[in-house]
Design a protein around this motif. Structure first.
Motif, PDB file in Angstrom:
ATOM      1  N   LEU A 107       0.823  -1.216   0.000  1.00  0.00           N
ATOM      2  CA  LEU A 107       0.000   0.000   0.000  1.00  0.00           C
ATOM      3  C   LEU A 107       0.855   1.263   0.000  1.00  0.00           C
ATOM      4  O   LEU A 107       0.408   2.324  -0.444  1.00  0.00           O
ATOM      5  N   GLY A 108       2.075   1.168   0.480  1.00  0.00           N
ATOM      6  CA  GLY A 108       2.976   2.316   0.476  1.00  0.00           C
ATOM      7  C   GLY A 108       3.433   2.730  -0.901  1.00  0.00           C
ATOM      8  O   GLY A 108       4.136   3.747  -1.043  1.00  0.00           O
ATOM      9  N   PHE A 109       3.041   1.978  -1.937  1.00  0.00           N
ATOM     10  CA  PHE A 109       3.346   2.337  -3.326  1.00  0.00           C
ATOM     11  C   PHE A 109       2.223   3.136  -3.976  1.00  0.00           C
ATOM     12  O   PHE A 109       2.294   3.436  -5.174  1.00  0.00           O
ATOM     13  N   ASP A 110       1.189   3.457  -3.230  1.00  0.00           N
ATOM     14  CA  ASP A 110       0.034   4.174  -3.804  1.00  0.00           C
ATOM     15  C   ASP A 110       0.479   5.512  -4.394  1.00  0.00           C
ATOM     16  O   ASP A 110       1.000   6.375  -3.683  1.00  0.00           O
ATOM     17  N   ARG A 116      -3.686   9.623   0.927  1.00  0.00           N
ATOM     18  CA  ARG A 116      -3.603   9.684   2.383  1.00  0.00           C
ATOM     19  C   ARG A 116      -2.827   8.495   2.946  1.00  0.00           C
ATOM     20  O   ARG A 116      -2.538   8.454   4.144  1.00  0.00           O
ATOM     21  N   LEU A 117      -2.469   7.548   2.076  1.00  0.00           N
ATOM     22  CA  LEU A 117      -1.749   6.364   2.531  1.00  0.00           C
ATOM     23  C   LEU A 117      -0.234   6.570   2.540  1.00  0.00           C
ATOM     24  O   LEU A 117       0.485   5.805   3.194  1.00  0.00           O
ATOM     25  N   ASP A 127       4.494   2.999   5.869  1.00  0.00           N
ATOM     26  CA  ASP A 127       3.238   3.544   5.335  1.00  0.00           C
ATOM     27  C   ASP A 127       2.244   2.415   5.080  1.00  0.00           C
ATOM     28  O   ASP A 127       1.060   2.516   5.423  1.00  0.00           O
ATOM     29  N   GLY A 128       2.718   1.323   4.471  1.00  0.00           N
ATOM     30  CA  GLY A 128       1.834   0.196   4.180  1.00  0.00           C
ATOM     31  C   GLY A 128       1.309  -0.469   5.435  1.00  0.00           C
ATOM     32  O   GLY A 128       0.140  -0.850   5.500  1.00  0.00           O
ATOM     33  N   ALA A 129       2.162  -0.603   6.444  1.00  0.00           N
ATOM     34  CA  ALA A 129       1.745  -1.226   7.698  1.00  0.00           C
ATOM     35  C   ALA A 129       0.671  -0.397   8.392  1.00  0.00           C
ATOM     36  O   ALA A 129      -0.317  -0.934   8.911  1.00  0.00           O
ATOM     37  N   ILE A 157       4.125  -6.514   7.458  1.00  0.00           N
ATOM     38  CA  ILE A 157       4.277  -5.555   6.360  1.00  0.00           C
ATOM     39  C   ILE A 157       5.480  -4.645   6.591  1.00  0.00           C
ATOM     40  O   ILE A 157       6.289  -4.408   5.688  1.00  0.00           O
ATOM     41  N   ALA A 158       5.635  -4.144   7.804  1.00  0.00           N
ATOM     42  CA  ALA A 158       6.736  -3.226   8.083  1.00  0.00           C
ATOM     43  C   ALA A 158       8.095  -3.888   7.892  1.00  0.00           C
ATOM     44  O   ALA A 158       9.070  -3.225   7.510  1.00  0.00           O
TER      45      ALA A 158
END
Length: 260
Positions: A107-110, A116-117, A127-129, A157-158
């Motif tokens: 999700l951190g690749f959005d 907002r992610l 960010d993804g976590a 995820i982290a």
């Protein structure tokens, strides 16, 4: 080839089996007998099909491009195959924790404008976590999760890119990282060549390496501070004009900047 240390899982299994069961509730890490959960088949792989897992897949689809989405789906299927094919892992890994972690790990690749992610300064894994934790807490079924399960997803995820740490965490965390690395390293940990090929046929991996180069270069360009002293730093140094980690590295903090 990345091979998960099954000796670690065997040790964990022996430890968990020696623990008491409190009021009939299995302790964390021991999933024991559970009611049959709904499943479906994707690319020949039997995967969990709970409402939360379905929602996680759609959420990732909404926040990723085609290349990232296909990568995420492959890692979920590889990770699921690894657990399906190994009785020890089936007894140790929470299938819903694993599924949600693998589906939401990038999700951190959005790259949605003003997403907002994505933060201006945190590593993409963090960010993804955080985004995955928020997703779980916002979902009707996720709100029934205990904090241990939520924390497992956050950690998985982290830490997924840092196997020096992930492989020594809980079995759920280690299994998530291994499933992700399999997309780059090829079949391992009980996943056969034929199973691997079927997944790739369903979700082709053409463009994977160029996509990685593009994403990591984007991170180095848009939030360079999050890439210093990481595996992403060389992408900035090779592909991003005027990128420099000097002054932001641990060695600069400890010893001061290099001589001019």
């Amino acid at each position: 080839m990345v091979v998960i240390n099954l000796g670690y899982f065997a040790l964990a299994a022996s430890y968990v089996s020696a623990l008491p069961v409190v009021q009939g509730i299995p302790l964390p890490g021991s999933h024991g007998p559970s009611p049959a959960l709904p499943r479906r088949t994707i690319a020949g792989v039997s995967v969990l099909d709970t409402p939360l897992v379905r929602a996680a897949e759609q959420y990732m689809r909404d926040h990723s491009n085609d290349l990232v989405y296909k990568h995420v789906m492959r890692t979920w299927l590889f990770g699921t195959l690894m657990v399906n094919n190994n009785a020890t892992l089936r007894n140790l890994v929470d299938p819903e924790v694993q599924a949600v972690s693998l589906l939401l790990h990038d999700l951190g690749f959005d790259r949605t404008p003003n997403s907002r992610l994505v933060s201006p300064d945190r590593r993409f894994e963090v960010d993804g976590a955080i985004a995955a934790r928020d997703f779980i807490r916002d979902h009707r079924d996720g709100r029934r999760w205990d904090e241990h399960r939520v924390q497992l997803v956050w950690d998985a995820i982290a830490l997924h890119t840092e196997q020096k740490y992930a492989l020594y965490k809980e079995p759920d965390v280690a299994a998530v990282s291994t499933g992700i690395f399999m997309d780059f390293a090829g079949p391992s940990n009980g996943v056969t060549q034929a199973q691997y090929a079927a997944v790739v046929a369903g979700f082709p991996n053409d463009g994977l390496r160029d996509s990685v180069k593009d994403i990591f270069s984007w991170l180095c360009r848009t939030k360079p501070v999050s890439t210093y002293d990481t595996f992403m730093q060389p992408f900035g140094e090779r592909f991003v004009a005027n990128y420099s980690a000097v002054g932001g590295r641990t060695i600069d903090f400890v010893l001061g900047p290099p001589p001019a």
